[in-house]
Enzyme design. Structure first.
Site, short mmCIF file in Angstrom:
data_model
loop_
_atom_site.label_atom_id
_atom_site.label_comp_id
_atom_site.label_asym_id
_atom_site.label_seq_id
_atom_site.Cartn_x
_atom_site.Cartn_y
_atom_site.Cartn_z
N GLU A 113 -7.75 -3.36 5.60
CA GLU A 113 -7.70 -3.26 4.14
C GLU A 113 -6.70 -4.25 3.54
OE1 GLU A 113 -7.12 0.67 5.32
OE2 GLU A 113 -8.38 1.53 3.75
N GLY A 141 -8.83 4.79 12.45
CA GLY A 141 -8.11 5.14 13.68
C GLY A 141 -8.95 5.92 14.68
N ILE A 142 -9.71 6.91 14.21
CA ILE A 142 -10.55 7.70 15.12
C ILE A 142 -11.82 6.91 15.46
CG2 ILE A 142 -11.91 9.82 15.33
CD1 ILE A 142 -9.80 11.21 13.55
N ASN A 151 0.89 -1.17 0.00
CA ASN A 151 0.00 0.00 0.00
C ASN A 151 0.92 1.22 0.00
OD1 ASN A 151 -1.71 2.07 0.64
ND2 ASN A 151 -2.65 1.05 2.40
N MET A 202 -6.15 13.47 16.34
CA MET A 202 -7.30 13.64 17.24
C MET A 202 -6.93 13.43 18.70
SD MET A 202 -10.41 14.54 17.16
CE MET A 202 -11.38 14.26 15.69
N ARG A 203 -5.98 12.51 18.96
CA ARG A 203 -5.58 12.25 20.36
C ARG A 203 -5.05 13.52 21.01
NH1 ARG A 203 -2.31 7.07 18.43
NH2 ARG A 203 -2.09 8.51 16.71
N GLU A 220 -12.38 3.77 15.53
CA GLU A 220 -12.17 2.60 16.38
C GLU A 220 -11.70 2.96 17.79
OE1 GLU A 220 -9.50 -0.18 14.39
OE2 GLU A 220 -10.51 0.26 12.50
N ASN A 221 -10.99 4.09 17.90
CA ASN A 221 -10.32 4.38 19.19
C ASN A 221 -10.88 5.54 19.98
OD1 ASN A 221 -8.16 2.38 18.94
ND2 ASN A 221 -7.55 3.61 17.18
N HIS A 276 -11.76 4.72 -0.15
CA HIS A 276 -11.78 3.82 1.02
C HIS A 276 -12.56 2.53 0.77
CE1 HIS A 276 -10.96 7.59 3.60
NE2 HIS A 276 -9.86 6.86 3.56
N ARG A 318 -2.66 -1.95 -3.32
CA ARG A 318 -3.75 -1.00 -3.20
C ARG A 318 -3.55 0.06 -4.27
NH1 ARG A 318 -5.15 2.87 1.94
NH2 ARG A 318 -7.13 3.62 1.15
N ARG A 358 -6.70 17.34 5.45
CA ARG A 358 -7.46 17.68 4.23
C ARG A 358 -8.76 18.40 4.62
NH1 ARG A 358 -7.58 11.87 1.59
NH2 ARG A 358 -6.02 11.20 3.10
N LYS A 400 3.00 0.84 3.28
CA LYS A 400 2.60 -0.21 4.21
C LYS A 400 2.74 -1.55 3.49
CE LYS A 400 -0.81 2.51 6.74
NZ LYS A 400 -2.22 2.84 6.85
N GLY A 407 -7.33 9.91 6.82
CA GLY A 407 -8.30 10.22 5.76
C GLY A 407 -9.66 9.77 6.29
P1 ADP Z 1 -4.82 6.31 7.99
O1 ADP Z 1 -5.99 7.01 7.38
O2 ADP Z 1 -3.51 6.98 7.72
O3 ADP Z 1 -4.82 4.80 7.75
P2 ADP Z 1 -5.63 5.64 10.69
O4 ADP Z 1 -6.91 4.99 10.29
O5 ADP Z 1 -4.58 4.77 11.28
O6 ADP Z 1 -4.99 6.53 9.56
O7 ADP Z 1 -5.99 6.80 11.73
C1 ADP Z 1 -4.98 7.57 12.31
C2 ADP Z 1 -5.62 8.59 13.20
O8 ADP Z 1 -6.43 7.98 14.19
C3 ADP Z 1 -4.58 9.38 14.01
O9 ADP Z 1 -4.09 10.46 13.29
C4 ADP Z 1 -5.39 9.83 15.19
O10 ADP Z 1 -5.97 11.08 14.88
C5 ADP Z 1 -6.51 8.82 15.32
N1 ADP Z 1 -6.41 8.04 16.57
C6 ADP Z 1 -5.69 6.92 16.78
N2 ADP Z 1 -5.85 6.51 18.07
C7 ADP Z 1 -6.69 7.39 18.66
C8 ADP Z 1 -7.27 7.51 19.97
N3 ADP Z 1 -7.00 6.64 20.93
N4 ADP Z 1 -8.10 8.54 20.20
C9 ADP Z 1 -8.38 9.45 19.23
N5 ADP Z 1 -7.89 9.38 17.99
C10 ADP Z 1 -7.06 8.36 17.69
#
Ligand code: ADP
Length: 410
Positions: free
Chosen positions: A386, A335-336, A16, A291-292, A338-339, A187, A99, A247, A23, A218
């Site tokens: 993915e 990332g956002i 990717n 976001m963290r 899920e977390n 996506h 990808r 973006r 990746k 993204g």
């Molecule tokens: P990509 O689109 O590059 O694949 P990801 O899906 O891995 O990115 O998402 C990365 C983003 O997820 C980070 O920039 C961060 O903003 C967010 N993120 C990851 N862990 C957390 C968390 N525990 N709380 C809030 N946001 C998080």
């Protein structure tokens, strides 16, 4: 390095290749057990390979020695391939899955890469000039290194080729549409993975009216009915729709005219601002695209960036619900998604009027079901993968190729 793969195991390599990172993963066939997942980043500067081995379940970061710092994607990939040969020498790579961000209007499914396909993809570069060249460089590098083994292109746009004309066109002169200026949605590999998980985990709900929110660096959202993509927030490029890490998301085209006419900015400068300086980073006054960091910051700019983000996610849930004339399931991923219990919680609490009843404890614990048992809309949090989708298609298509070759040899 011990991959625990066993002697002469066969594997699928997935690649990717993004703008500054690549990746990669190795999946053993036929079960598709992922034995290595990694990323080479810092290309052009201090490059690093980060790897996770399934056998150890720990992250390892390898800083590349000075002499081997890759300056571009081609060098990075040839370094990666040498590294794989060295560290996973017990593994034979039998096919490579890539990808590819853009498949245009033509490619609606993963495709075995031939010279004719490469010619088509070269022509599509104009539609995704910031992403497609890296994807194609990845394909060329692995073609050189792995000789004649099958290489499969898996397109981010393919999942959305089920849209109706009105969900894909723009209200500009029609000849632009004929040139390929329309909404593509991206996506798609993530949406495909989540759709498969939904069918597996919630078969009764999977074909209802579903919104998947892929909220990562993204971000986009897609409405699905009967398992097919109906509409997506991303459009012609990966700039549209939700605000992202850097973006802008949806924007009045008049702003671009202003940048050109009053600020004297050219296309390159505007692209830099919209792709790299906007979104959470831009709105937070340059604080962060992460976001963290914003969630843990008390400054008003950080709070306003999050407020805007939540507002846009809610707005798009409303818009996609209207297009489907209903909503039964919302899935958060990326990332956002899920977390961040904070973002999920705010969006879902503030959308209670649509039939959502958030279960606060389930959301905080990060359970798969985060709505209450009495919620009319089922709300879920599902991890996306993915790379696994790419590996699955690569195995299927390369197997077919072997069968076809056998048939044509008879
Ligand atoms: P990509 O689109 O590059 O694949 P990801 O899906 O891995 O990115 O998402 C990365 C983003 O997820 C980070 O920039 C961060 O903003 C967010 N993120 C990851 N862990 C957390 C968390 N525990 N709380 C809030 N946001 C998080």
């Amino acid at each position: 390095m011990d991959t625990h793969a066993g002697l002469h195991s066969q594997a699928i390599l997935t690649i990717n290749a993004g703008s500054s990172s690549i990746k990669f993963s190795l999946f053993l066939v036929p079960q598709l057990n992922q034995i290595i997942a990694g990323q080479i980043d810092g290309i052009g500067g201090e490059a690093r390979i980060k790897v996770k081995l399934a056998s150890k379940n720990t992250d390892e970061t390898i800083i590349l020695p000075n002499g081997s710092r890759p300056q571009n994607h081609r060098e990075a990939l040839s370094f990666l391939i040498d590294w794989l040969h060295q560290f996973a020498k017990d593994v034979d790579v039998i096919a490579v899955g890539h990808r590819v961000v853009h498949g245009g209007q033509k490619y609606s499914a993963p495709t075995l890469i031939t010279d004719a396909v490469m010619k088509d993809l070269d022509a599509l570069m104009v539609l995704a000039p910031l992403h497609e060249p890296h994807n194609l460089a990845g394909i060329r590098a692995t073609q050189e290194s792995f000789g004649g083994i099958p290489q499969i292109a898996c397109f981010d746009t393919a999942f959305h080729r089920t849209h109706k004309f009105v969900d894909d066109c723009y209200a500009i002169p029609r000849y632009f549409y004929e040139q390929g200026v329309c909404r593509y949605g991206f996506h798609g590999l993530s949406y495909e993975y989540i759709t498969d998980r939904l069918i597996h985990l919630f078969p009764k709900d999977a074909r209802k009216k579903v919104i998947i929110a892929h909220l990562g660096n993204g971000a986009s959202m897609t409405a699905l009915h009967h398992g097919d993509s109906v509409a997506s927030t991303m459009g012609f490029s990966s700039l549209d729709g939700l605000p992202m890490g850097t973006r802008c998301g949806e924007i009045d085209p008049g702003v671009l005219l202003y940048m050109m006419q009053h600020e004297g900015m050219d296309a390159t400068e505007i692209a830099r601002v919209l792709y790299q300086e906007s979104g959470l980073k831009g709105l937070s006054g340059g604080l962060s695209n992460d976001m963290r960091i914003l969630e843990n910051c008390d400054l008003p700019e950080a709070k306003e960036a999050i407020d805007y983000y939540v507002k846009e996610v809610k707005r798009e849930i409303g818009a996609l619900t209207a297009l489907m004339a209903g909503l039964d399931v919302v899935v958060f991923t990326g990332g956002i998604g899920e977390n961040s219990a904070v973002i999920r919680g705010r969006v879902l609490r503030e959308m209670a009027w649509i039939g959502i009843d958030l279960d606060e404890a389930r959301n905080l614990d990060g359970e798969v079901i985060i709505s209450s048992d009495s919620s009319r809309v089922l709300c879920l949090k599902i991890h996306t993968d993915e790379e696994r989708v790419i590996a699955k298609h690569t195995l299927e298509l390369s197997d077919n190729r072997v069968v076809k070759n056998k048939v044509s040899n008879i």
